[in-house]
Design an enzyme around this catalytic site. Structure first.
Site, PDB file in Angstrom:
ATOM      1  N   GLY A 295       0.829  -1.196   0.000  1.00 40.40           N
ATOM      2  CA  GLY A 295       0.000   0.000   0.000  1.00 40.40           C
ATOM      3  C   GLY A 295       0.871   1.256   0.000  1.00 40.40           C
ATOM      4  N   CYS A 296       0.270   2.369  -0.407  1.00 36.06           N
ATOM      5  CA  CYS A 296       1.029   3.625  -0.529  1.00 36.06           C
ATOM      6  C   CYS A 296       1.427   4.181   0.841  1.00 36.06           C
ATOM      7  CB  CYS A 296       0.227   4.644  -1.333  1.00 36.06           C
ATOM      8  SG  CYS A 296      -1.495   4.797  -0.822  1.00 36.06           S
ATOM      9  N   TYR A 297       0.435   4.358   1.727  1.00 37.04           N
ATOM     10  CA  TYR A 297       0.758   4.814   3.083  1.00 37.04           C
ATOM     11  C   TYR A 297       1.684   3.777   3.752  1.00 37.04           C
ATOM     12  CZ  TYR A 297      -3.471   7.916   3.681  1.00 37.04           C
ATOM     13  OH  TYR A 297      -4.439   8.877   3.641  1.00 37.04           O
ATOM     14  N   ALA A 298       1.390   2.490   3.488  1.00 31.95           N
ATOM     15  CA  ALA A 298       2.165   1.418   4.134  1.00 31.95           C
ATOM     16  C   ALA A 298       3.636   1.488   3.731  1.00 31.95           C
ATOM     17  CB  ALA A 298       1.580   0.061   3.784  1.00 31.95           C
TER      18      ALA A 298
END
Ligand SMILES: NC(=O)c1ccc[n+]([C@@H]2O[C@H](COP(=O)([O-])OP(=O)(O)OC[C@H]3O[C@@H](n4cnc5c(N)ncnc54)[C@H](OP(=O)(O)O)[C@@H]3O)[C@@H](O)[C@H]2O)c1
Length: 321
Positions: free
Chosen positions: A133-136
């Site tokens: 994921g991007c935030y991840a």
């Protein structure tokens, strides 16, 4: 003799991530797009949406059965969360490498979790790759160098541009609502909170927000350390992990989200320490559609095909919105 290009199919090509991927595939010397699916754009020429696409290619509507019959080396799934399994199940019966951009396989040990700077040496499951994921990605890059020294769950305050919410209309991509505004959402149990806790083996707390800008993520991470550290100690931990990573820049300055837009790399640093050296704040930024999605997918494709990991990724290349 030049090697024949790797042929790719793209499912979910109309989305923000899909369009970004088509652009990167078009710029890549070793990749060739074989098909691109979209129900909404079916019949339209790809070149209407991506300037460097093959002029003969048109968007197609392809269900899982049809995708599995197409002759490509790699199928990239850029579908909303919850829709990939059907496609993956059919594709697994073929020799096609699968790269899934959704969150559907990030907890599945049969799949390779592809955050190359932190998982490049984990070789298992390279035929089925789950893109982080991007935030991840922003959280893991900020926490990983110190993960063995945190004594309490790190707190991560994330702000994303509204392209992070995809194209399906919702409050999180409503430009009118977001104008001059900041929208907090799902402060408990966000998928990326679970993803980072699972991957790093240490619980994190994540507070996501959407802002009025289109692309980019700014992540502010607070960590309590189990021993006192100096600024130099902290810097050394980050440099040790990222010194030879072209797509992770380490800096003393607080990174600004606008500087990440259109760039393939993430930036980590700007460390601030409490007087006792036990409370640390670290910042990371990246472009959610690039290092948070499409760039990372290209790194994973290159690695799976034993090409140079950064082939086709020119970090000087800047895109607008
Ligand atoms: N946006 C980001 O910053 C970001 C970053 C990292 C990972 N991701 C992940 O990447 C995936 C794609 O994200 P996105 O932002 O590009 O989403 P998006 O803009 O909403 O695009 C979704 C794509 O899937 C297609 N689609 C939607 N429902 C479908 C269905 N029922 N059957 C077949 N196709 C369907 C859409 O095209 P048609 O409706 O035309 O068929 C479109 O091409 C998501 O899983 C997301 O979590 C996104």
């Amino acid at each position: 003799m030049t090697a024949s290009p790797i042929k790719l199919g793209l499912v979910g090509a109309r989305g923000y991530v899909g369009l970004e991927l088509m652009r990167l595939i078009g710029d890549h010397p070793g990749l060739q797009l074989g098909y691109a699916s979209s129900r909404e754009l079916v019949g339209q020429r790809l070149v209407k949406h991506v300037k460097n696409a093959d002029p003969d290619l048109r968007f197609e509507t392809l269900d899982a059965e049809a995708v599995a019959k197409r002759d490509v080396d790699i199928c990239v799934l850029a579908l909303p969360n919850g829709l990939s399994d059907n496609y993956a199940a059919k594709l697994k019966k073929t020799n096609t490498i699968i790269v899934d951009l959704s969150g559907d396989h990030r907890f599945d040990n049969q799949w390779h979790y592809g955050l190359p700077e932190l998982s490049r040496n984990e070789r298992e499951g390279r035929l089925c790759i789950s893109n982080p994921g991007c935030y991840a990605t922003a959280m893991q890059l900020a926490i990983a160098p110190l993960r063995n020294f945190v004594s309490e769950p790190p707190h991560c305050f994330g702000v994303s541009g509204y392209s992070g919410a995809g194209t399906k209309p919702s409050k999180k991509n409503d430009a009118t609502l977001l104008a001059g505004n900041l929208l907090p959402y799902q402060p408990i149990g966000h998928l990326h909170e679970q993803e980072v806790s699972h991957r790093l083996g240490t619980e994190v707390r994540f507070f996501p927000h959407v802002a009025e800008f289109f692309r980019g993520i700014s992540m502010t991470v607070t960590m309590t350390l189990d021993k006192s550290m100096t600024h130099g100690d902290v810097r050394m931990c980050y440099e040790r992990v990222y010194a030879s990573e072209p797509l992770v820049h380490v800096t003393d300055e607080v990174p600004l989200v606008a500087d990440s837009v259109g760039r393939h790399h993430a930036t980590v640093g700007g460390w601030q320490l409490s007087a006792n050296g036990r409370r640390l704040v670290v910042f990371s930024t990246l472009d959610n559609l690039l290092k948070g999605a499409a760039t990372q997918a290209i790194q994973n494709i290159n690695l799976a095909c034993e090409h140079a990991e950064l082939e086709g990724l020119d970090d000087e290349l800047s895109v607008g919105q």
